[in-house]
Design a protein around this motif. Structure first.
Motif, PDB file in Angstrom:
ATOM      1  N   LYS A 237      20.795  46.590 -23.097  1.00 55.97           N
ATOM      2  CA  LYS A 237      19.938  47.231 -22.102  1.00 55.97           C
ATOM      3  C   LYS A 237      20.026  48.753 -22.185  1.00 55.97           C
ATOM      4  CE  LYS A 237      19.876  43.427 -18.804  1.00 55.97           C
ATOM      5  NZ  LYS A 237      20.321  42.928 -17.512  1.00 55.97           N
TER       6      LYS A 237
ATOM      7  N   HIS B 144      16.943  51.103 -22.963  1.00 57.35           N
ATOM      8  CA  HIS B 144      16.629  52.187 -22.018  1.00 57.35           C
ATOM      9  C   HIS B 144      16.534  53.535 -22.749  1.00 57.35           C
ATOM     10  CE1 HIS B 144      16.502  54.488 -18.319  1.00 57.35           C
ATOM     11  NE2 HIS B 144      17.455  55.257 -18.827  1.00 57.35           N
TER      12      HIS B 144
ATOM     13  N   ASN C 262       9.623  47.765 -21.286  1.00 48.28           N
ATOM     14  CA  ASN C 262      10.096  47.323 -22.602  1.00 48.28           C
ATOM     15  C   ASN C 262       8.920  47.037 -23.536  1.00 48.28           C
ATOM     16  OD1 ASN C 262      12.625  47.448 -21.455  1.00 48.28           O
ATOM     17  ND2 ASN C 262      12.956  45.245 -21.410  1.00 48.28           N
TER      18      ASN C 262
ATOM     19  N   CYS D 140      16.463  40.114 -22.883  1.00 51.23           N
ATOM     20  CA  CYS D 140      17.675  40.887 -23.187  1.00 51.23           C
ATOM     21  C   CYS D 140      18.886  39.971 -23.332  1.00 51.23           C
ATOM     22  CB  CYS D 140      17.933  41.922 -22.100  1.00 51.23           C
ATOM     23  SG  CYS D 140      16.811  43.326 -22.166  1.00 51.23           S
TER      24      CYS D 140
END
Length: 118
Positions: A80, A84, A95, A65
């Motif tokens: 993120k 999500h 992920n 990330c």
């Protein structure tokens, strides 16, 4: 009669519930909870936003990330959040699962596909 396990993915729970109710009327259809266990997946074509797709693609390309956010000029926090959101829509726990499911559904394009077109 063979039973087909089907998973429904939608942008909202309301949409998913509606589609599930329609499918449940059919014979031989079993609604399952896990995308990776389903024989078929019913999903909205625009299930993921462009930003969510770009976030997943960047994660694949750059591996983390932090690196992905840096390379596509986003904050790690924003990236993120987008990942999500994609995981939630794809019913993925990790992920890696999100990326796998998105590729499996054709929501992300493979680098190999791009090279073959060139």
């Amino acid at each position: 009669m063979r039973t087909v396990k089907v998973k429904v993915l939608a942008r909202s729970d309301k949409d998913a519930d509606y589609i599930c109710r329609l499918l449940a009327q059919g014979k031989g259809i079993f609604l399952c909870d896990a995308v990776l266990e389903a024989d078929a997946v019913v999903f909205e074509g625009d299930l993921l936003t462009k930003a969510e797709k770009k976030a997943l693609e960047a994660l694949v390309e750059f591996g983390s990330c932090k690196k992905a956010a840096e390379k596509i000029s986003k904050t790690p926090s924003t990236l993120k959040k987008q990942i999500h959101s994609a995981k939630k829509k794809l019913d993925a726990k990790t992920n890696i699962q999100a990326v796998l499911i998105a590729y499996r559904l054709g929501l992300l394009k493979s680098r190999l596909d791009e090279k073959e077109r060139s």
